[in-house]
Scaffold this active site. Structure first.
Site, PDB file in Angstrom:
ATOM      1  N   SER A 127      -3.686   4.385   0.221  1.00 31.64           N
ATOM      2  CA  SER A 127      -3.766   3.722  -1.086  1.00 31.64           C
ATOM      3  C   SER A 127      -4.710   2.533  -1.129  1.00 31.64           C
ATOM      4  O   SER A 127      -4.984   2.015  -2.216  1.00 31.64           O
ATOM      5  CB  SER A 127      -2.361   3.279  -1.525  1.00 31.64           C
ATOM      6  OG  SER A 127      -1.592   4.403  -1.887  1.00 31.64           O
ATOM      7  N   LYS A 178      -7.492   2.842  -3.654  1.00 32.40           N
ATOM      8  CA  LYS A 178      -7.406   2.548  -5.087  1.00 32.40           C
ATOM      9  C   LYS A 178      -8.412   1.487  -5.526  1.00 32.40           C
ATOM     10  O   LYS A 178      -8.992   1.572  -6.611  1.00 32.40           O
ATOM     11  CB  LYS A 178      -5.981   2.123  -5.449  1.00 32.40           C
ATOM     12  CG  LYS A 178      -4.956   3.249  -5.367  1.00 32.40           C
ATOM     13  CD  LYS A 178      -3.549   2.749  -5.670  1.00 32.40           C
ATOM     14  CE  LYS A 178      -2.556   3.890  -5.830  1.00 32.40           C
ATOM     15  NZ  LYS A 178      -2.335   4.681  -4.622  1.00 32.40           N
ATOM     16  N   TYR A 238       4.481   1.121  -9.788  1.00 32.90           N
ATOM     17  CA  TYR A 238       3.471   1.784  -8.972  1.00 32.90           C
ATOM     18  C   TYR A 238       3.412   3.259  -9.345  1.00 32.90           C
ATOM     19  O   TYR A 238       4.419   3.952  -9.328  1.00 32.90           O
ATOM     20  CB  TYR A 238       3.831   1.620  -7.502  1.00 32.90           C
ATOM     21  CG  TYR A 238       2.677   1.845  -6.561  1.00 32.90           C
ATOM     22  CD1 TYR A 238       1.756   0.831  -6.317  1.00 32.90           C
ATOM     23  CD2 TYR A 238       2.506   3.050  -5.907  1.00 32.90           C
ATOM     24  CE1 TYR A 238       0.701   1.026  -5.439  1.00 32.90           C
ATOM     25  CE2 TYR A 238       1.464   3.263  -5.039  1.00 32.90           C
ATOM     26  CZ  TYR A 238       0.563   2.248  -4.800  1.00 32.90           C
ATOM     27  OH  TYR A 238      -0.487   2.449  -3.935  1.00 32.90           O
ATOM     28  N   ASN A 275       0.819   6.479  -8.517  1.00 38.67           N
ATOM     29  CA  ASN A 275      -0.392   7.031  -7.914  1.00 38.67           C
ATOM     30  C   ASN A 275      -1.204   7.845  -8.910  1.00 38.67           C
ATOM     31  O   ASN A 275      -2.437   7.891  -8.829  1.00 38.67           O
ATOM     32  CB  ASN A 275      -0.008   7.905  -6.719  1.00 38.67           C
ATOM     33  CG  ASN A 275       0.462   7.096  -5.533  1.00 38.67           C
ATOM     34  OD1 ASN A 275      -0.333   6.493  -4.827  1.00 38.67           O
ATOM     35  ND2 ASN A 275       1.764   7.070  -5.309  1.00 38.67           N
ATOM     36  N   HIS A 282      -3.943  -4.785  -0.227  1.00 40.84           N
ATOM     37  CA  HIS A 282      -3.249  -3.546  -0.547  1.00 40.84           C
ATOM     38  C   HIS A 282      -2.828  -2.869   0.738  1.00 40.84           C
ATOM     39  O   HIS A 282      -3.463  -3.031   1.780  1.00 40.84           O
ATOM     40  CB  HIS A 282      -4.138  -2.603  -1.350  1.00 40.84           C
ATOM     41  CG  HIS A 282      -3.396  -1.750  -2.325  1.00 40.84           C
ATOM     42  ND1 HIS A 282      -2.637  -0.670  -1.932  1.00 40.84           N
ATOM     43  CD2 HIS A 282      -3.280  -1.813  -3.676  1.00 40.84           C
ATOM     44  CE1 HIS A 282      -2.097  -0.114  -3.002  1.00 40.84           C
ATOM     45  NE2 HIS A 282      -2.469  -0.781  -4.079  1.00 40.84           N
TER      46      HIS A 282
END
Length: 517
Positions: free
Chosen positions: A62, A65, A153, A155, A286
């Site tokens: 992640s 992102k 959150y 995705n 992150h």
């Protein structure tokens, strides 16, 4: 700007293989744009004895992102001009569609598509194709909160962004990353490897107690994750951030700009970056996770300091990154003191807004809080309020008030009581998902299995919590970490018979099911 405690940092780095036991890992630190420390240890493949190095490619999960958002910001003239394109992505969505900016800031209210794969019957080690994500978005009928009002959150937000980027650029996302991010930053080996079965480094599930075994991943992800990079690539990215720090339109400056919720409250997440603090020092960063991998990066702009941690096992990369940054800054562990919590605190409560359990217990520090799949240690103050960096909890009899500024949540949860009845077996269908959940009783135990367009899921245990409240336990799924406990709130008709239930976890809340004949 400050100097760093290099000797303290070296001690902390050398201790990582013992504190975070596992097959291997890499860590590095950048100060004032220069790499001051880096270390690799262990093996990228235990069976074939392939050593871990600073050049070993690993999925950054992640952390991808922020690169997706960077590519979008560098490519698009205006995010607002792209909002109308979401109608084709979410054709069944009722009410206001989220904006592209709300996707970037995890404020869309869209339920996480990886959590939904569980309810659609996916096998944790099964195949998830590129087209499967589009089918999940096509089925979505509602958001689990009003877009812009909360943080959750998701995705899928960034998976949608990746498709928008490809449409805008007219070429694959990997090529956009290369031309607009990797080459300008000087990251020669970073690449989009969207098929997780093609990851060259072996990730390991398990731990030092039960042993380590290769994790099987067969999902296709892009935008929300998918980039593989070496530690050297990632440290070059941190140096690029420092090098461009004073540019008025610098890419990382745009990514890390403060954001707000629709009510004007500050939002601690934006453009694929989480805003936080290490001690009094503001940070952006992150984490990332795939079964068998954990990673985290932190950047303290005021100190021109960055830390990168990457494991090919499931140790706590975030905690390790924080410890390294504290060591570099010379921050000693703050003493913890608080009041002892009275017996009236302990219990299980239900938050009506999210539909999730709030579990409160006494601890040596004051109070242990479990909510939304995460545990938090709270210190109870003289004013009767329990606090941590992320949560504030107060109690009035059988009601606890929970403030979570990061999610923009201010909720009151009521203590649960009574015993769950053993009459919940049956077949239930969700119009929201066009999927079913079958609950069966075996002896005195209950299990649930989800069926949907992704297959027939395995049985998951159900445990009673209170009257008409149960949890369904899910510890493995296609994504990592798994959803954990799903809260089930049973509904009854006028005769008292079970008519359906509301199901939810932090990533996918308030999904309605009705009982079928």
């Amino acid at each position: 700007m400050t100097s760093i405690d290099l000797s303290g940092l070296e001690r902390e780095i050398h201790a990582i293989p013992l504190k975070s036991k596992g097959p291997g890992g890499v860590v590095g630190v950048v100060k004032d744009g220069r790499v001051v420390l880096r270390q690799a240890w262990g093996f990228a493949d235990l069976k074939n004895r392939r050593p871990m190095t600073t050049e070993t490619l690993m999925p950054i999960c992640s952390i991808s992102k922020q690169f997706t958002c960077a590519a979008l910001l560098d490519l698009a003239v205006s995010l607002e001009d792209l909002d109308t394109r979401l109608a084709a992505v979410l054709p069944a969505l009722e009410g206001r569609r989220p904006s592209v900016a709300e996707l970037c800031h995890n404020q869309s209210g869209l339920r996480d598509y990886w959590a939904l794969t569980v309810l659609h019957g996916a096998d944790a080690e099964g195949l998830f194709r590129r087209e499967d994500a589009k089918e999940l978005f096509r089925r979505m009928r509602s958001t689990h909160f009003e877009p812009g009002s909360r943080y959750s959150y998701s995705n899928g937000n960034f998976r949608i962004l990746s498709d928008l980027i490809e449409d805008l650029a007219g070429r694959p996302l990997g090529e956009v990353y290369r031309s607009r991010i990797f080459d300008p930053a000087g990251m020669p080996t970073a690449a989009l490897i969207a098929d997780t079965s093609k990851t060259e480094t072996v990730g390991y599930e398990g731990n030092d107690t039960v042993g380590f075994f290769p994790a099987i991943n067969r999902i296709y992800w892009t935008g929300d994750a998918g980039i593989s990079a070496s530690l050297d690539d990632m440290l070059t990215w941190e140096s690029f951030i420092d090098r461009t720090r004073d540019e008025p339109d610098g890419l990382y400056r745009r990514l890390s700009a403060p954001q707000t919720f629709s009510d004007g409250n500050p939002a601690p997440y934006g453009f694929g970056l989480s805003h936080g603090k290490v001690g009094a020092i503001a940070t952006t960063g992150h984490g990332g996770a795939l079964r068998g991998f954990r990673c985290h990066r932190l950047h303290a702009a005021s100190e021109r300091l960055s830390v990168v941690v990457m494991f090919n096992h499931e140790a706590d990369a975030h905690g390790t990154a924080v410890r390294l940054m504290k060591a570099a800054l010379g921050q000693a562990a703050a003493p913890v003191s608080g009041q002892e919590a009275g017996p009236g605190w302990a219990g299980r409560y239900l938050d009506p807004e999210t539909g999730l359990l709030v579990t409160v217990a006494k601890s040596h520090r004051g109070i242990s809080l479990r909510f939304a799949g995460a545990s938090d240690a709270l210190t109870l103050g003289d004013d009767g309020i329990a606090r941590s960096d992320a949560v504030e909890l107060s109690r009035d009899g059988d009601v606890v008030r929970m403030l979570r500024p990061r999610e923009n949540l201010d909720v009151s949860a009521t203590r649960l009581s009574g015993d769950a009845k053993g009459d919940i077996a049956g077949r239930f269908v969700s119009a929201e998902l066009d999927a079913t959940l079958e609950i069966v009783e075996t002896g005195s135990a209950f299990y649930g299995a989800c069926d949907g367009f992704l297959g027939k899921g395995e049985m998951m245990p159900l445990y009673p919590v209170a009257e008409d409240v149960w949890i369904m336990s899910c510890r493995r799924s296609m994504d990592a970490p798994a959803p954990g406990d799903w809260t089930i709130q049973v509904r009854r008709d006028a005769s008292g018979a079970v008519s359906g239930f509301t199901l939810g976890c932090w990533l996918a809340r308030k999904i309605e099911y009705v009982r079928t004949a």
